[in-house]
Scaffold this motif. Sequence first.
Motif, PDB file in Angstrom:
ATOM      1  N   LEU A 189      22.702   1.431 -50.244  1.00 52.28           N
ATOM      2  CA  LEU A 189      22.423   0.024 -50.489  1.00 52.28           C
ATOM      3  C   LEU A 189      21.971  -0.659 -49.207  1.00 52.28           C
ATOM      4  O   LEU A 189      21.062  -1.490 -49.210  1.00 52.28           O
ATOM      5  CB  LEU A 189      23.667  -0.669 -51.036  1.00 52.28           C
ATOM      6  CG  LEU A 189      24.176  -0.128 -52.363  1.00 52.28           C
ATOM      7  CD1 LEU A 189      25.352  -0.926 -52.858  1.00 52.28           C
ATOM      8  CD2 LEU A 189      23.072  -0.167 -53.399  1.00 52.28           C
ATOM      9  N   SER A 235      18.746  -0.109 -56.451  1.00 53.35           N
ATOM     10  CA  SER A 235      20.132   0.313 -56.301  1.00 53.35           C
ATOM     11  C   SER A 235      20.694   0.801 -57.625  1.00 53.35           C
ATOM     12  O   SER A 235      21.411   1.793 -57.678  1.00 53.35           O
ATOM     13  CB  SER A 235      20.972  -0.854 -55.783  1.00 53.35           C
ATOM     14  OG  SER A 235      20.299  -1.504 -54.755  1.00 53.35           O
ATOM     15  N   TYR A 268      22.221   4.553 -58.126  1.00 55.51           N
ATOM     16  CA  TYR A 268      23.679   4.594 -58.285  1.00 55.51           C
ATOM     17  C   TYR A 268      24.209   5.817 -59.033  1.00 55.51           C
ATOM     18  O   TYR A 268      25.085   6.510 -58.523  1.00 55.51           O
ATOM     19  CB  TYR A 268      24.144   3.293 -58.958  1.00 55.51           C
ATOM     20  CG  TYR A 268      25.605   3.256 -59.294  1.00 55.51           C
ATOM     21  CD1 TYR A 268      26.059   3.545 -60.568  1.00 55.51           C
ATOM     22  CD2 TYR A 268      26.532   2.922 -58.316  1.00 55.51           C
ATOM     23  CE1 TYR A 268      27.396   3.513 -60.864  1.00 55.51           C
ATOM     24  CE2 TYR A 268      27.873   2.897 -58.609  1.00 55.51           C
ATOM     25  CZ  TYR A 268      28.301   3.181 -59.885  1.00 55.51           C
ATOM     26  OH  TYR A 268      29.629   3.148 -60.176  1.00 55.51           O
TER      27      TYR A 268
END
Lengths: 183, 327
Positions: free
Chosen positions: B313, B289, B293
């Motif tokens: 996610l 993640s 991001y």
Amino acid sequence: MDLNPPPGENYANPRICFFHVLFKAGALAFYILSALFFDSFVIIFVVTVLLSALDFWVVKNVSGRILVGLRWWNEIDDNGESVWKFECLDQESLARMNKKDSWLFWWTLYLTAVVWIFFGIFSLIRFQADYLLVVGVCLTLSIANIVGFTKCRKDAKKQIQQFASQTIANRFSSTIQSAFSVV
Amino acid sequence: MYIQDTLNNEFYNVLNIRSKKSLPSGHKQSIVFLSKSPPHLSPIRTITTAKMSYNERDTVPLNQSSQSDIDEIENLINYTVQSGPATVLPARPPSPPRASIPVSSSPFIPSNLPPPSQKPPSVPAAPPPPSNRNTNGQQQSNITGFGSPPNTLTEPVWDTVKRDLSRIVSNLKLVVFPNPFREDPGKALRDWDLWGPFFFIVFLGLTLSWSASVKKSEVFAVAFALLATGAIILTLNVLLLGGHIIFFQSLSLLGYCLFPLDVGALICMLKDNVVLKIVVVCVTLAWSSWAAYPFISMAVNPRRKALALYPVLLMYVSVGFLIIAID
């Protein structure tokens, strides 16, 4: 587009032609024969898709530029836009290309797509979603190459027109000849 | 952290140097693959340039465009732009500097170095090179000086293969590993390729399938289909939220961010302890993640960041659960 290879020449790049055909034939053969040897769908899937992806790479990067002098790619320009580019060699180099090579290239390209479509229809009929997935992936790869290279062919339209007019002209002249021979 | 960064930096420099040596002359190489300059001598003409925005493009999957493609673009532009091959141009005129590391063309030095080290799960055996020398084109080893590099259209196949492989590795480093010298994430994955994601997805499916004691085929098919369609849907999500990201770029990114989960799945397959599994999966999930991001958040409007990030996610969490739950 004739059914027979053009006479009088040999292949200019026999090894590349071989590899061009190898992965296509390998993917198809494995797909067909694997049911006899392997129980597991996973192996069939992975190997077939892998061979198909390798074939895509070989056709796009190697045999396309060497056998027929065409290439296509995608790039992202500075504005973040995606641009597709299609290129071909110029006329003199194109004329120097081996006719047999390009005959093989195009015929195998179209033929594999047709065969995968058949397999797709079979698996649809048999309601095998797994195999449909495999066929779908391989088919999209083949069609991507076909579309890419067809767009490269600057003279594609011209050739089609030529072919059509040639056929008509041939028929016309043969009809006239037969008419005269009868008389 | 500082030491780590230094090491990374040095590694990148080494990679740079190695790449410079291992490529034909005129190839500019950097971690972000710079477009190369040099003019070449073979006649090539663009016949059409279909300029499409990411919205209108035909869905052409799995474009394994190699560095040779970018080379060819360079060659094309420079061939039309300039006449003499004597000078070495910088990167194509309108492009902004794409790498923080300045790069210049170098004359071709035949490479004795091995290709950069590969990550274990990612790279397959490349197809055996059909021929070392192209029958049509000029020989790679003819160095005619600083300014006239060989044409990538006629390069040996093995070079194309090596270039593709090193691109996969560099993309991986760019996306997944901490890199303080990484430039704007929006531009970082410009040289997207789908080979890396393909192998990561297949590897994850295989690992899950091996870990499963029953229904192996179904596990594989489900994992593959979930990841593939998940990547496509997530990309569409970003696009529909008004984000600016290229379809294939985003697919490529989401695929590369699977790498930590691949590692996690491998560890979980080897050791069957539940607590260890949970810990490993949490760590790798956080890593995935974290890697995804910046790219996603840069692509959308800041007010919609959460809307774009949440499904990503969610997908990684579901893959994590899949890894934990398989026994």
